[in-house]
Design an enzyme around this catalytic site. Structure first.
Site, PDB file in Angstrom:
ATOM      1  CD  GLN A  71      -2.984  -0.760  -0.086  1.00  0.00           C
ATOM      2  OE1 GLN A  71      -3.177   0.398  -0.476  1.00  0.00           O
ATOM      3  NE2 GLN A  71      -3.546  -1.811  -0.664  1.00  0.00           N
ATOM      4  CB  SER A  72       4.209   1.938  -1.352  1.00  0.00           C
ATOM      5  OG  SER A  72       5.016   3.063  -1.617  1.00  0.00           O
TER       6      SER A  72
END
Length: 327
Positions: A71-72
């Site tokens: 989920q960067s």
């Protein structure tokens, strides 16, 4: 003189006072809305990418390779910038479950056409740089030129994004008639804190710049920030240094670990949204402002009068953990 950059972010970002939150804590707390730098590249990473990607283009690159968690925010922003500029992007994402359905940032990564390369957390810790170089070699064999951006764009060139942000803050202080004696931000890869802290020293601003880490520990980030600022000094041709002992990091709020939330953190995010109409994220800003609040209770900010919290974005990180909230 700073290196050249591209211009994509919506800048300057607003500064607003958190009236009810300030009343609760008994000190003036303002927020710099770096969550509003854009839509597809919202958050703090675009400030860094403006410098990193300009360097990539100047070197003739047509492909961006970078890395981060599933989920960067940084990877999503890099994919968006690449698409906007007609470049390709390859994201090396850390996960135990490569078959997970796309959601949040990962959904946008795919929407934006990024090539996804999953690696295990163990490989991410020990081999991510090597893996990105290997991918870069593959692109070279195919006749493309790749530019590798480290995690969070937290290196010398990327950190200019937050040196320039500090100059933006100084200009806004003049416009608002308020001097911020204390700045607070979440620390996940070190580049944002490095830029703010180094600018504070270079320009003799005399502010207290405080990072609250969301992974690793204070010692790790004190050394990392010092390393990053040494790279910045190299670009500037400056002898200025920022020693680890000059970097303030308030430890103790990593909780269950990076991107893992405790109930008290999630409850804080919910209650803060209802108090101020401002949404934090569970990975960075939620942990940071929760930690700040706890430190205020302990008396750690007794000498602060006007605190500026850097809202570094992360809204999309809420959706994959929606079931964890008590709403």
């Amino acid at each position: 003189m700073y290196p050249n950059k591209i211009t994509l972010a919506n800048l300057p970002t607003r500064i607003e006072k958190l009236e009810r939150f300030s009343e609760q804590l008994g000190l003036n707390v303002f927020v710099k809305r770096d969550d509003m730098t854009g839509t597809e590249w919202s958050g703090n990473k675009i400030r860094k990418l403006e410098f990193s990607v300009r360097e990539a283009l100047d070197q003739g690159a047509d492909t961006l390779i970078t890395c981060g968690g599933l989920q960067s925010n940084h990877c999503r922003a890099a994919a968006a910038v690449a698409a906007r500029l007609g470049m390709q992007s390859c994201l090396v994402l850390r996960t135990d479950d490569p078959n997970i359905l796309p959601d949040g940032n990962h959904l946008l990564d795919r929407m934006l056409g990024a090539r996804i390369h999953f690696i295990t957390p163990q490989d991410y810790r020990s081999r991510r740089s090597e893996i990105m170089r290997e991918i870069g070699s593959e692109y070279a064999k195919a006749g493309r030129k790749a530019y590798i951006i480290p995690e969070g764009a937290s290196n010398g060139i990327g950190t200019f994004g937050y040196l320039s942000c500090m100059q933006e803050i100084v200009q806004q202080e003049q416009e608002l008639g308020v001097i911020f004696d204390t700045l607070v931000d979440a620390v996940g890869s070190g580049g944002t804190l490095a830029g703010l802290a180094f600018a504070n020293k270079l320009y003799h601003l005399g502010k207290r710049v405080v990072g609250i880490n969301v992974c690793d520990d204070a010692s790790f980030f004190q050394n990392r920030v010092a390393q990053i600022t040494a790279e910045v000094a190299g670009y500037l041709g400056s002898d200025a240094v920022l020693d680890p002992g000059e970097v303030e990091v308030l430890d103790g709020y990593v909780g269950r670990g990076y991107a893992l939330s405790r109930k008290e953190e999630l409850d804080f995010i919910r209650d803060f949204a209802r108090l101020e109409g401002l949404v934090l994220d569970p990975v960075y800003t939620g942990k940071c402002l929760y930690g700040f609040t706890e430190e205020v209770k302990k008396g750690s900010f007794q000498t602060s009068q006007n605190v500026l919290f850097i809202h570094t974005g992360g809204l999309l990180g809420l959706f994959p953990v929606r079931e964890q909230f008590d709403l």
